[in-house]
Motif scaffolding. Structure first.
Motif, mmCIF file in Angstrom:
data_model
loop_
_atom_site.group_PDB
_atom_site.id
_atom_site.type_symbol
_atom_site.label_atom_id
_atom_site.label_comp_id
_atom_site.label_asym_id
_atom_site.label_seq_id
_atom_site.Cartn_x
_atom_site.Cartn_y
_atom_site.Cartn_z
ATOM 1 N N UNK A 205 -9.060 -11.439 -1.281
ATOM 2 C CA UNK A 205 -8.196 -10.484 -0.521
ATOM 3 C C UNK A 205 -7.109 -9.370 -1.520
ATOM 4 N N UNK A 206 -6.741 -10.234 -2.421
ATOM 5 C CA UNK A 206 -5.056 -9.509 -2.817
ATOM 6 C C UNK A 206 -6.088 -8.125 -3.754
ATOM 7 N N UNK A 207 -6.549 -8.663 -4.099
ATOM 8 C CA UNK A 207 -7.617 -8.027 -4.815
ATOM 9 C C UNK A 207 -8.280 -6.896 -3.939
ATOM 10 N N UNK A 208 -8.516 -6.585 -2.436
ATOM 11 C CA UNK A 208 -9.178 -5.831 -1.497
ATOM 12 C C UNK A 208 -8.211 -4.816 -1.082
ATOM 13 N N UNK A 209 -7.090 -5.703 -0.749
ATOM 14 C CA UNK A 209 -5.403 -4.638 0.022
ATOM 15 C C UNK A 209 -4.781 -4.659 -1.490
ATOM 16 N N UNK A 210 -5.071 -3.938 -2.192
ATOM 17 C CA UNK A 210 -3.897 -3.640 -2.972
ATOM 18 C C UNK A 210 -2.459 -3.431 -3.073
ATOM 19 N N UNK A 211 -2.089 -2.736 -1.933
ATOM 20 C CA UNK A 211 -1.121 -2.401 -1.533
ATOM 21 C C UNK A 211 0.225 -3.526 -0.079
ATOM 22 N N UNK A 212 -0.977 -3.664 0.037
ATOM 23 C CA UNK A 212 -0.194 -4.346 1.304
ATOM 24 C C UNK A 212 0.358 -6.149 1.361
ATOM 25 N N UNK A 213 1.691 -6.032 1.839
ATOM 26 C CA UNK A 213 2.320 -6.947 1.766
ATOM 27 C C UNK A 213 1.536 -8.458 1.659
ATOM 28 N N UNK A 214 2.435 -9.752 1.077
ATOM 29 C CA UNK A 214 1.514 -10.793 1.174
ATOM 30 C C UNK A 214 2.313 -11.623 1.904
#
Length: 949
Positions: A205-214
């Motif tokens: 999921x991190x790789x799929x949304x590289x700009x999203x907050x975690x």
């Protein structure tokens, strides 16, 4: 012999127990008054359960429940005789006497070696079908998993799983499960954790949304709940394995530079009850709650936040209340599932606390006086007195205020101790460094100052490492080292890419050898360099289908000048973000390459080429002599050699066998001298001991192997399974003494040379072996001419050019011209037929003799009883071993197309077994059973006329 008294013999045996046991069980040892030995009646080799009491004579094997009360019964048990026979044997031995002194060595128990399982990351998706979802707990029996959380990497490949098991008493267990390999090469799912550093849960999921907050939460349940919530779709939910105590074992690098919101569990743990508290009448519920920053969930999140801040993350926290306000362990999953939550999701995420905290919670560290850069160092525009350069040492005992302000802005305390860190210099300072600048009074004022910051040693060490790395990155020597020496990840070895191929080496060396060569300081600089190249074990090695050396983008070629420029060199390499090379190939080609290209048109046969390569004519003549001047077989052998040379990355399914009692035919000259010279260090010349050895390290990185003087008739049947797998297997086992077994892709072409009639055992339908039996010996003059060409590099080069010009066409067993390829079946030669007959079972030879007419009986249907009768007589005549009728029937069925069928006799209910050779058809005007019986009677009449029957 006098009549024996059992009790007398038993007592006498007990008096000589030490001597008798030393003779019967010589490998035993003493464990106080018990004699411990291996039980010779059992197949296993584990001592400890078989014990004999030397005081009483009683014995027992606790593994099998075999036992007895005296040494006479022990003798009967060990040697498989009756009690009476044992009594006589023991009595006779006691009359002889003269027992040697017993060597009373103490028994030492040894623990059985435990399998070591190593996780395989990532694992192929198809193995998920075999993943277990239940586990046996020692005290709670077998339980099924309540939830299975599948861990994947950034590319979506499976890494393993964490399973939640809920027990009847309400307790729970989280068990990691990974696909592992043990030291024997076995692979299966095991309840074993990830190797450290452990992967995050949610990497894909991190790789799929590289700009999203975690959104960082604790536990797989919380992560899954947050990921499934539509109101949190703007976030990427992640967690880690192992709970609050395992966050230090996790790889947090994938979160570097991102905005992270930490949502700790709301724990409500109390201080532990001491004995003094119990004496005072207090209970666990009377104890105060732990401070907020000591609660397990918050303590873990604070530790993670400190790491993330060093990696340039913007970290903030959800405001969870003090312990006791919310239910113990209340987390984001509980909030999303709660019908009436204590706070809404929007409210929790809209009022965040920025880390490091600067609000009214005094238990947390204060905000730094100036903003830090991405690497943790202060901004470079801070002026003297508020940051920047280092002020001179103070000569007064009191500070004027300016130096103190500079120290507060640029120096921090490390782990609350009297050691300090200067941020602009990235240097560790002692108490003396500060007292020289502030004086004793100023130093005391500094320690008591509320704005004097305290940093962890982990953070200061990280800043220092990055500072040193920047300095090293500007040094050309360190840059060259970083691009030259490649760490083989997962081992303690290093590859010197500049030395690969030099003097036949692959450039691999232990890291200790590199340290000795570079020196301690230069080696440490290379080891700590973040730009250091590395390669995984599976991507380093022998790959004939890839370019030599380090993998480059689109196979970019570099000049020698460019290789000396570290920046140009690195830009061409195929490396990922973690400095992993996609491949490092030690294969640098064969010593002889094609030079002269054949310009002849429509070349359909090797004989059309011979006159164009005069300098190697004796080599070609020697190969024809080995093949008995059979043009068809010579062409096939030349095609085999040429294909091995021209297609090194393709595995051939066939092998050459040259076996003949004729010595001096030139087998070794061609296959053990010429071809190893052509294949260079990628060839090996082995013998019978190498073939029978359990170690196969000699196969590593080889394209061609010749076994010379294969001569063991006893071992050849035992070895055939292994040889067939080596010839056709996609992978080959590499086992070295004292090292773990590995599997390497198999590119080897095998040749077997022997003066024995049958060095291998071909099957009746064999397609692997091209077997030739040379019948002619080289004369001395011709042998000298062949040897002269083999040792002449120009002649060998001419032979290599001939092999490249060969059209790779052959004539099959039916006379048709076909294209030779890696899976072309070996031809059926006369030598192969003779070798099959040499190794054939008696019933196979009998069937061949019947079919060829050597029995003098018609090859027609007959009764099984008649056929078996002839077989028994034939076995006596030719001195072969017979067999039972039932086994004969099963062996003969489907042999050479023969069928053994059961059919009824017309006009009766009787049935008989008939043996029907192939190509026997039913006449159009006659029932099948009648025709078979007619032929069977004809066979019986012919059999009755044979005098040898």
């Amino acid at each position: 012999m006098d009549k024996l008294d059992f009790e007398t013999v038993k007592s006498a045996a007990l008096a000589h127990a030490d001597g008798l046991l030393a003779e019967w069980l010589p490998s035993g040892r003493y464990d106080r008054h018990e004699y411990v030995a291996l039980n010779p009646t059992r197949a296993d080799k584990h001592a400890g359960s078989f014990r004999i009491n030397v005081r009483k004579g009683s014995w027992a094997d606790f593994a099998t429940d075999d036992k007895g009360g005296d040494l006479v019964s022990l003798y009967a048990y060990l040697f498989g005789v009756s009690q009476g026979e044992a009594c006589r044997a023991v009595a006779e031995r006691l009359r002889i006497g003269n027992f040697p002194a017993a060597d009373k060595q103490a028994f030492t128990a040894t623990k059985k070696a435990r399998n070591t399982w190593t996780p395989i990351l990532p694992v192929d998706e198809r193995y998920l079908a075999s993943m277990p979802t239940s586990h046996h707990f020692k005290d709670k029996g077998r339980q099924n998993a309540e939830r299975v959380s599948l861990y994947r990497d950034a590319q979506g490949r499976v890494l393993g799983a964490v399973m939640r098991f809920r027990h009847a008493d309400g307790s729970k267990d989280d068990m990691p499960c990974t696909f592992c390999r043990d030291q024997h090469g076995n692979m299966m799912w095991r309840f074993r954790g990830f190797d450290e550093p452990r992967p995050l849960y949610g990497l894909e999921a991190l790789a799929a949304k590289p700009d999203a907050p975690v959104l960082l939460v604790e536990g797989e349940k919380c992560k899954d709940a947050a990921a499934a919530c539509a109101d949190l779709s703007d976030y990427v939910a992640v967690s880690w394995a192992g709970g609050s105590n395992a966050w230090k074992k996790t790889d947090w690098q994938p979160l570097a530079g991102r905005r992270v919101v930490c949502w700790p569990d709301c724990d409500s743990q109390r201080r532990k009850l001491t004995k003094k508290d119990e004496a005072a009448g207090l209970t666990a519920s009377d104890m105060p709650y732990l401070p907020a920053d000591e609660q397990p969930g918050m303590a873990a999140m604070l530790g993670i936040a400190e790491q993330l801040a060093i990696m340039g993350c913007a970290v903030s926290f959800v405001r969870v209340p003090e312990a006791g306000v919310w239910p113990c362990g209340y987390d984001v999953a509980d909030l999303l599932d709660d019908a009436a939550p204590p706070v809404s999701l929007q409210a929790a995420l809209s009022d965040l606390r920025v880390y490091p905290f600067v609000d009214d919670n005094a238990s947390f560290p204060a905000q730094p006086l100036q903003s830090d850069g991405a690497d943790g160092t202060p901004d470079s525009n801070i002026a003297d007195g508020g940051g920047g350069g280092v002020p001179p040492a103070s000569t007064e005992d009191a500070d004027d205020g300016g130096v103190l302000a500079w120290v507060l802005a640029n120096v921090v305390r490390v782990d609350g101790k009297e050691r300090f860190f200067c941020i602009p210099l990235a240097a560790n300072w002692t108490k003396r460094e500060l007292t020289n600048r502030l004086g004793k009074n100023g130093y005391a004022v500094l320690l008591a100052h509320p704005q004097f910051r305290n940093w962890s040693k982990v953070r200061t060490d990280t800043i220092k490492e990055r500072h040193d790395a920047k300095i090293r990155a500007q040094d050309p020597i360190f840059q060259l080292d970083a691009n030259r020496y490649v760490l083989i990840y997962g081992t303690t070895d290093v590859c010197d890419t500049k030395e690969m191929g030099y003097c036949g080496t692959d450039g691999r060396m232990p890291a200790a050898a590199l340290r000795a060569a570079l020196g301690a300081d230069r080696y440490s600089a290379w080891e700590d360099n973040p730009n250091r190249l590395q390669v995984r074990v599976n991507d380093f090695g022998f790959f004939p289908d890839s370019p030599h050396g380090m993998a480059r983008k689109d196979n970019v070629a570099l000049s020698e000048e460019d290789r000396k420029d570290p920046e140009k060199l690195r830009k061409t390499l195929d490396i990922d973000e973690e400095n992993f090379l996609s491949c490092v190939n030690i294969y640098d080609g064969l010593p002889f390459k094609q030079k002269n290209i054949c310009e002849l048109e429509k070349v359909n046969h090797y004989r059309d080429l011979i006159f164009g390569y005069e300098s190697c004519r004796n080599i070609l003549a020697a190969i024809e002599l080995l093949c008995n001047h059979d043009v068809r077989i010579t062409e096939w052998v030349l095609n085999w050699i040429a294909y091995r040379l021209r297609h090194p990355a393709v595995k051939q399914d066939t092998a050459l066998v040259f076996a003949s009692p004729v010595q001096g035919a030139g087998k070794s000259l061609i296959f053990a001298t010429l071809l190893p010279k052509i294949f260079g260090r990628w060839a090996g010349v082995l013998g019978q001991s190498d073939m029978e050895s359990q170690f196969s390290g000699v196969y590593e990185n080889k394209l061609y192997i010749v076994y010379e003087e294969v001569n063991s008739p006893r071992k050849r049947f035992d070895l055939m399974g292994r040889l067939k797998n080596e010839i056709t297997g996609e992978f080959i086992r590499i086992e070295k003494k004292g090292m773990d077994t590995v599997y390497q892709r198999n590119y080897i072409g095998f040749v077997y040379l022997s003066n024995y009639h049958s060095p291998v055992v071909p099957e009746q339908n064999d397609r692997r072996f091209c077997i030739v039996s040379p019948q002619h010996k080289m004369d001395e003059q011709f042998a000298a001419a062949v040897a002269a060409e083999i040792y002449d590099d120009n002649a060998v080069q001419d032979f290599v050019d001939f092999l490249y010009a060969l059209p790779l066409l052959y004539t099959d067993d039916f006379g048709r011209r076909k294209t030779y390829h890696a899976h072309t079946h070996a031809p059926e030669t006369d030598a192969k037929k003779a070798m099959k007959k040499w190794n054939a079972h008696p019933y196979e030879v009998y069937a061949d003799d019947w079919q060829s007419g050597e029995l003098g009986l018609p090859y027609i249907p007959c009764k099984l009883d008649d056929c078996f009768k002839v077989f028994n007589v034939w076995c006596v005549m030719v001195k072969e071993k017979g067999m039972s009728k039932e086994r004969f029937k099963m062996a003969l069925n489907h042999l050479n197309g023969i069928r053994v069928i059961r059919t009824a006799v017309e006009g009766s209910q009787k049935q008989v077994w008939l043996v029907v050779p192939p190509n026997i058809k039913k006449p159009d005007n006659m029932p099948m059973p009648r025709f078979y019986l007619h032929s069977a009677d004809k066979f019986a009449r012919a059999m009755s006329k044979q005098s040898w029957l």
